[in-house]
Design a protein around this motif. Structure first.
Motif, mmCIF file in Angstrom:
data_model
loop_
_atom_site.group_PDB
_atom_site.id
_atom_site.type_symbol
_atom_site.label_atom_id
_atom_site.label_comp_id
_atom_site.label_asym_id
_atom_site.label_seq_id
_atom_site.Cartn_x
_atom_site.Cartn_y
_atom_site.Cartn_z
ATOM 1 N N ARG A 125 0.579 -1.270 -0.008
ATOM 2 C CA ARG A 125 0.157 0.233 0.332
ATOM 3 C C ARG A 125 0.862 0.824 -0.180
ATOM 4 O O ARG A 125 1.609 1.283 0.344
ATOM 5 C CB ARG A 125 -0.883 0.344 1.250
ATOM 6 C CG ARG A 125 -1.850 -1.454 1.118
ATOM 7 C CD ARG A 125 -2.950 -1.124 0.515
ATOM 8 N NE ARG A 125 -3.814 -0.757 0.088
ATOM 9 C CZ ARG A 125 -4.913 0.021 0.923
ATOM 10 N NH1 ARG A 125 -5.194 -0.845 1.389
ATOM 11 N NH2 ARG A 125 -5.357 1.141 0.352
ATOM 12 N N CYS A 202 -8.220 -3.810 -2.826
ATOM 13 C CA CYS A 202 -7.099 -3.852 -1.660
ATOM 14 C C CYS A 202 -7.484 -4.074 -0.637
ATOM 15 O O CYS A 202 -6.849 -5.147 0.652
ATOM 16 C CB CYS A 202 -6.582 -2.247 -1.703
ATOM 17 S SG CYS A 202 -4.175 -2.221 -2.638
ATOM 18 N N GLN A 210 -1.173 -6.766 4.528
ATOM 19 C CA GLN A 210 -1.331 -5.416 4.090
ATOM 20 C C GLN A 210 0.304 -5.159 4.201
ATOM 21 O O GLN A 210 0.534 -5.210 5.306
ATOM 22 C CB GLN A 210 -1.935 -4.609 4.392
ATOM 23 C CG GLN A 210 -3.730 -5.268 4.368
ATOM 24 C CD GLN A 210 -4.455 -5.320 2.493
ATOM 25 O OE1 GLN A 210 -4.195 -3.441 2.419
ATOM 26 N NE2 GLN A 210 -5.022 -5.096 2.294
#
Length: 643
Positions: A125, A202, A210
């Motif tokens: 991310r 996501c 993540q």
């Protein structure tokens, strides 16, 4: 009550992974690593906050990955929500290693054993500015003169029609990147927007893990604390690796920064909208400030040095805002108001703010302001979250004391905190030697650098080169380098600047050479093998005095209290980071030489130095250094480095 029912087997799974599966694939079983993973799992099961000081070579990454995977597995069996594990790091290199190296290997091993049904999927991310905005890309392609662009930059720009991540196009110009990235206020809601579709993917259950940096983690915590839409999905647990960087990141995220690039960007936008007089006036007024900011940041740049030129910039921005704000496009007006608000804040010198400088991405100075006390903000945003958290690093504690880190992060009175120290598995008693010379150069003497260079030459001769010198300033590197050039040394002497990827490769490609470095090199280098067989630390890495330290000084009754509570612990942590460059694997051997007069036997910081480092033999004899190198190195080692 459900939690109590499923806590028995998870620990057995950790033992199985580390004692059966990984050794079967060539990994050495390390009891301290297994114990660390058990401690991390208990933290997740109990909803605690764990501070884990993991020594070099312990394998903390596998420790928390195994604990996290096992924790998610048993959450699923208990019928708890399917939430990802969130891992935050400071470095891009570690993020890539987790996704491309650690997790694929762990998936393969656990799937072969039947512990997993499918591979562990992870997603990296990033912030909005790392991704393409389709609408802005289309506009840029329509207005840009592609025939006049550099071929590589043109190809990079065109490639973004097929790629979402801007970082996949290294030849994309900064000018193009700025114009096609997702803007801060993006909320178009278009169903065909690739960026929004990517965010939906996501946030789905597709990814078990993540991965992000500390900045995005704190940005998400700030969003949640202020009632805004979260950036990251709810996670079952948070792991902060390289957690010693958290205070520095928090100071940036909870504060204000102004870099030269922001003023340049504003001038370009004014020119693009044909407000040429405004752009030229701002460029002229900001010229002195920009020239000073562009100079290499040395760590001792006082914020007050920039105050006078900053006042002129604030006045000019105020005039521009008053006269043409209504004629600007929304984006440029927001940019103008954002920069103006920053300069006003910097000029006000509010008593509840601390003003200082930091190094920006280009090696120059960046103006910074943050709240005097960040701990309250960390408590309100990060620690109040009802999630287990693991903070791991090789330098969270001094000896067995976590007090300094807990003070910086607002965890001193947090009842959920648990502490664990996992000592390095390396045999420092056999493979390392600490050299503290009986007579050291005195920095007060006019011939200090002559004496220092002389001692370094003697050490290089004793170790046959193969050396890394970690300095506390670039000025010291320059002074020593010039003196070493005058000597007829039989090995290359290299100097690492702020952007020295090529120099690092050259150092590794020429065994026996000598590398002089500073700054990030204290914790960012990994040179296993004989490449670094001599680590030289000319000065103890005490923190530079700045506005932040001045604010902390006011909290202590005496200077001595401040030194013992803040300055010495920070030096010890930095010293541990530098010491960690010496031994990177079980078979590495190295001499560590500290040439600071304050570290000598029975001197002021002698005990503090020994407390900070692993138990290692200490000598004051240069002959012992030579004997040690002769005893631990193969014959081929002494043939390397000849000029």
């Amino acid at each position: 009550m459900e939690k109590c029912n499923y806590r028995k087997d998870p620990h057995q799974d950790i033992d199985h992974v580390f004692r059966d599966l990984l050794p079967a694939h060539g990994m050495v079983e390390r009891p301290a690593q297994v114990e660390l993973s058990h401690q991390m799992l208990d933290t997740m099961l109990n909803g605690s906050i764990a501070l884990c000081d993991a020594g070099t070579g312990i394998g903390k990454t596998y420790a928390y990955l195994v604990a996290g995977v096992v924790f998610r597995r048993y959450r699923s069996r208990a019928g708890l929500p399917n939430q990802p594990l969130l891992i935050s790091t400071s470095s891009i290199a570690l993020q890539g290693a987790i996704i491309h190296d650690y997790l694929p290997f762990l998936s393969k091993v656990m799937m072969a054993d039947g512990m997993l049904d499918s591979p562990l999927r992870a997603v990296l991310r990033k912030g909005k500015s790392h991704y393409v905005c389709d609408a802005r890309l289309m506009k840029r392609l329509q207005t840009a003169n592609l025939d006049r662009k550099n071929p590589l930059a043109k190809a990079a720009l065109l490639s973004m029609r097929d790629h979402l991540d801007l970082d996949m196009a290294p030849h994309l110009s900064g000018y193009d990147r700025e114009r096609i990235c997702v803007p801060p206020t993006c909320d178009c809601g278009k169903t065909e927007c690739r960026y929004l579709c990517y965010l939906d993917v996501c946030a789905s259950e597709r990814y078990a893990i993540q991965v992000c940096n500390h900045n995005l983690l704190l940005a998400d915590a700030i969003h949640q604390g202020s009632g805004k839409r979260p950036i990251l999905p709810d996670s079952c647990a948070i792991v902060m690796d390289e957690a010693h960087k958290l205070p520095e990141t928090a100071r940036q995220m909870f504060g204000i920064t102004l870099a030269a690039g922001e003023l340049h960007t504003l001038c370009r936008k004014l020119r693009r909208e044909q407000f040429l007089l405004a752009a030229e006036t701002l460029e002229d007024t900001a010229g002195l400030l920009l020239s000073e900011i562009a100079k290499p940041w040395s760590g001792d740049s006082s914020f007050s040095h920039f105050s006078i030129p900053l006042d002129g910039v604030e006045r000019t921005l105020s005039v521009i805002h008053r006269q043409i704000r209504r004629m600007l496009t929304a984006g440029t007006r927001m940019e103008l108001e954002r920069v103006l608000d920053k300069t006003k804040l910097f000029c006000l010198h509010q008593p509840d703010m601390v003003y200082y400088t930091a190094e920006d991405e280009t090696g120059g100075s960046m103006l910074c302001a943050s709240a005097t006390d960040l701990t309250a903000q960390l408590r309100q945003t990060l620690w109040q979250q009802d999630r287990p958290m693991i903070l791991a690093s090789g330098t969270l504690a001094v000896g067995s004391n976590f007090r300094r880190f807990k003070e910086e992060t607002g965890l001193l009175a947090e009842g959920r905190v648990r502490e664990h120290i996992a000592p390095s598995p390396f045999d420092y008693q056999r493979n390392c030697l600490l050299y503290l010379p009986p007579i050291t150069p005195s920095q007060a003497d006019s011939d200090y650098y002559d004496d220092l260079a002389e001692q370094i030459v003697k050490l290089l001769d004793a170790a046959n080169g193969h050396a890394l010198g970690l300095f506390t300033s670039y000025a010291a590197i320059s002074a020593v380098r010039e003196r070493l050039k005058q000597r007829d040394l039989p090995y290359p002497v290299l100097t690492l600047g702020r952007n020295g990827g090529h120099t690092m490769s050259e150092f590794m490609a020429h065994p026996g050479s000598v590398l002089l470095a500073a700054g990030a090199a204290w914790e960012g280098f990994d040179f296993p093998g004989d490449c670094v067989s001599l680590l030289i630390l000319p000065r103890l890495p005490f923190p530079m005095p700045d506005a932040v330290k001045e604010q902390e000084r006011m909290k202590h009754a005496t200077l001595h209290d401040f030194l013992r509570a803040v300055v010495v612990p920070e030096m010890q942590i930095k010293l541990r980071q530098g010491f960690g460059r010496a031994i990177r694997t079980e078979t590495d051997t190295c001499v560590v030489a500290i040439l600071d007069e304050r570290a000598g036997k029975n001197r002021r910081y002698f005990r503090d130095v020994l407390t900070a480092l692993p138990e290692v033999p200490v000598t004051h004899s240069l002959k012992d250094v030579e004997r040690f190198i002769r005893a631990v190195k193969p014959e081929g080692y002494f043939l390397e480095g000849a000029a």
